[in-house]
Design a protein around this motif. Structure first.
Motif, mmCIF file in Angstrom:
data_model
loop_
_atom_site.group_PDB
_atom_site.id
_atom_site.type_symbol
_atom_site.label_atom_id
_atom_site.label_comp_id
_atom_site.label_asym_id
_atom_site.label_seq_id
_atom_site.Cartn_x
_atom_site.Cartn_y
_atom_site.Cartn_z
ATOM 1 N N ALA A 178 0.831 -1.204 0.000
ATOM 2 C CA ALA A 178 0.000 0.000 0.000
ATOM 3 C C ALA A 178 0.865 1.253 0.000
ATOM 4 C CB ALA A 178 -0.911 0.001 1.223
ATOM 5 N N GLU A 179 0.300 2.321 -0.568
ATOM 6 C CA GLU A 179 0.965 3.626 -0.519
ATOM 7 C C GLU A 179 -0.084 4.716 -0.383
ATOM 8 O OE1 GLU A 179 2.813 5.197 -4.178
ATOM 9 O OE2 GLU A 179 1.955 3.454 -5.186
ATOM 10 N N LEU A 180 0.368 5.856 0.108
ATOM 11 C CA LEU A 180 -0.488 6.991 0.399
ATOM 12 C C LEU A 180 -0.190 8.105 -0.594
ATOM 13 C CD1 LEU A 180 -2.496 7.752 2.674
ATOM 14 C CD2 LEU A 180 -0.549 8.619 3.965
ATOM 15 N N LYS A 181 -1.244 8.733 -1.123
ATOM 16 C CA LYS A 181 -1.081 9.841 -2.069
ATOM 17 C C LYS A 181 -1.963 11.002 -1.637
ATOM 18 C CE LYS A 181 0.204 6.924 -5.904
ATOM 19 N NZ LYS A 181 0.113 6.689 -7.318
ATOM 20 N N LEU A 182 -1.469 12.210 -1.845
ATOM 21 C CA LEU A 182 -2.170 13.418 -1.418
ATOM 22 C C LEU A 182 -2.194 14.431 -2.552
ATOM 23 C CD1 LEU A 182 -3.178 15.453 0.892
ATOM 24 C CD2 LEU A 182 -0.779 16.061 1.075
ATOM 25 N N GLU A 183 -3.365 15.022 -2.753
ATOM 26 C CA GLU A 183 -3.520 16.169 -3.650
ATOM 27 C C GLU A 183 -4.361 17.180 -2.892
ATOM 28 O OE1 GLU A 183 -5.408 15.019 -7.317
ATOM 29 O OE2 GLU A 183 -4.170 13.211 -7.437
ATOM 30 N N SER A 184 -3.928 18.433 -2.901
ATOM 31 C CA SER A 184 -4.688 19.442 -2.183
ATOM 32 C C SER A 184 -4.408 20.820 -2.745
ATOM 33 C CB SER A 184 -4.335 19.408 -0.694
ATOM 34 O OG SER A 184 -5.206 20.242 0.036
ATOM 35 N N GLU A 185 -5.404 21.680 -2.627
ATOM 36 C CA GLU A 185 -5.263 23.066 -3.033
ATOM 37 C C GLU A 185 -5.991 23.924 -2.006
ATOM 38 O OE1 GLU A 185 -6.368 25.884 -6.833
ATOM 39 O OE2 GLU A 185 -6.268 23.716 -7.131
ATOM 40 N N VAL A 186 -5.301 24.951 -1.528
ATOM 41 C CA VAL A 186 -5.873 25.826 -0.517
ATOM 42 C C VAL A 186 -7.197 26.407 -1.016
ATOM 43 C CG1 VAL A 186 -5.534 27.957 0.798
ATOM 44 C CG2 VAL A 186 -3.630 26.373 0.479
ATOM 45 N N GLY A 187 -8.213 26.307 -0.176
ATOM 46 C CA GLY A 187 -9.526 26.848 -0.495
ATOM 47 C C GLY A 187 -10.382 25.950 -1.372
ATOM 48 N N GLY A 191 -9.953 22.155 -1.307
ATOM 49 C CA GLY A 191 -10.153 20.853 -0.704
ATOM 50 C C GLY A 191 -8.966 19.926 -0.870
ATOM 51 N N THR A 192 -9.165 18.711 -0.400
ATOM 52 C CA THR A 192 -8.089 17.723 -0.350
ATOM 53 C C THR A 192 -8.600 16.373 -0.812
ATOM 54 O OG1 THR A 192 -7.069 18.897 1.508
ATOM 55 C CG2 THR A 192 -6.446 16.588 1.228
ATOM 56 N N THR A 193 -7.717 15.653 -1.498
ATOM 57 C CA THR A 193 -7.966 14.261 -1.866
ATOM 58 C C THR A 193 -6.815 13.440 -1.309
ATOM 59 O OG1 THR A 193 -9.082 14.869 -3.920
ATOM 60 C CG2 THR A 193 -8.223 12.613 -3.767
ATOM 61 N N ILE A 194 -7.156 12.429 -0.524
ATOM 62 C CA ILE A 194 -6.145 11.490 -0.039
ATOM 63 C C ILE A 194 -6.546 10.110 -0.527
ATOM 64 C CG2 ILE A 194 -5.024 10.455 1.960
ATOM 65 C CD1 ILE A 194 -5.280 13.066 3.411
ATOM 66 N N ARG A 195 -5.560 9.436 -1.118
ATOM 67 C CA ARG A 195 -5.789 8.101 -1.664
ATOM 68 C C ARG A 195 -4.885 7.078 -0.964
ATOM 69 N NH1 ARG A 195 -5.853 11.416 -6.105
ATOM 70 N NH2 ARG A 195 -7.798 11.370 -7.261
ATOM 71 N N VAL A 196 -5.444 5.911 -0.726
ATOM 72 C CA VAL A 196 -4.665 4.758 -0.316
ATOM 73 C C VAL A 196 -4.740 3.791 -1.475
ATOM 74 C CG1 VAL A 196 -4.356 2.922 1.366
ATOM 75 C CG2 VAL A 196 -5.268 5.135 2.120
ATOM 76 N N VAL A 197 -3.579 3.466 -2.008
ATOM 77 C CA VAL A 197 -3.491 2.617 -3.196
ATOM 78 C C VAL A 197 -2.912 1.270 -2.785
ATOM 79 C CG1 VAL A 197 -2.532 2.387 -5.517
ATOM 80 C CG2 VAL A 197 -3.111 4.674 -4.625
ATOM 81 N N PHE A 198 -3.662 0.214 -3.034
ATOM 82 C CA PHE A 198 -3.198 -1.161 -2.790
ATOM 83 C C PHE A 198 -2.843 -1.778 -4.134
ATOM 84 C CE2 PHE A 198 -6.013 -0.260 0.746
ATOM 85 C CZ PHE A 198 -5.335 -0.800 1.827
ATOM 86 N N ASN A 199 -1.674 -2.396 -4.207
ATOM 87 C CA ASN A 199 -1.298 -3.073 -5.454
ATOM 88 C C ASN A 199 -0.825 -4.491 -5.205
ATOM 89 O OD1 ASN A 199 1.214 -2.362 -4.346
ATOM 90 N ND2 ASN A 199 1.330 -0.569 -5.643
#
Length: 176
Positions: free
Chosen positions: A157-166, A168-176
């Motif tokens: 598993a790995e953790l990924k983050l995308e975010s922009e001030v004002g 919102g945020t997307t956090i993903r947990v990716v299982f391979n």
């Protein structure tokens, strides 16, 4: 007293992770089922704020080799943060999907977002982007540190983050 108990539990969890004594009980679990069970719990909190929680359980292959208790903790922490760090009416979406051999869970919010310079730091213990909000939002700055440690302990598993001030945020947990 509930808040203090919760904070003490978070500190103890973090201490456990840093001492590397945490043992995973890996087994095949159905990610859609885990998410569905948690959504019921969190939907009431979001509705109390006038918001909406959307679920898109699209993963046809949703079986992951993971620790059930700890993955529940990861998703709970992500949903908890999505609710806490939304200055407006919360709109939160949770997705499961397949991409090639991967099984991905995403928690997407319309919260305050995280500046690029803060994004690597938010996974550190006790780090808070906006210290002035700590009284109003509660918490210890440990939730995402716990998420990072749990995901890192899973070999697939790995953790990924995308975010922009004002925005919102997307956090993903990716299982391979």
């Amino acid at each position: 007293s509930k808040r203090l108990t919760f904070q003490v539990e978070k500190v103890l969890q973090t201490a456990l992770f840093t001492e590397t004594r945490m043992k995973l009980k890996l087994k095949n679990i159905n990610l859609n089922e885990v998410v569905e069970n948690l959504l019921t719990k969190f939907s009431l909190r979001i509705e109390d704020k006038g918001g909406q929680l959307y679920s898109h359980l699209e993963a046809e292959r949703d079986e992951v080799y993971a620790d059930d208790v700890h993955i529940n903790n990861v998703i709970s922490n992500l949903l908890d943060n999505a609710i806490k760090y939304c200055a407006k009416v919360p709109e939160i979406s949770v997705y499961t999907r397949n991409k090639g051999d991967e099984i991905i869970i995403s928690v997407i919010d319309n919260g305050i977002g995280i500046a690029a310079k803060e994004q690597k730091l938010i996974f550190e213990r006790f780090y808070r982007v906006d210290k002035s909000r700590s009284k109003s939002t509660g918490g210890t700055g440990l939730g995402l540190a716990i998420v990072k440690h749990i995901v890192a302990k899973h070999p697939n598993a790995e953790l990924k983050l995308e975010s922009e001030v004002g925005k919102g945020t997307t956090i993903r947990v990716v299982f391979n």
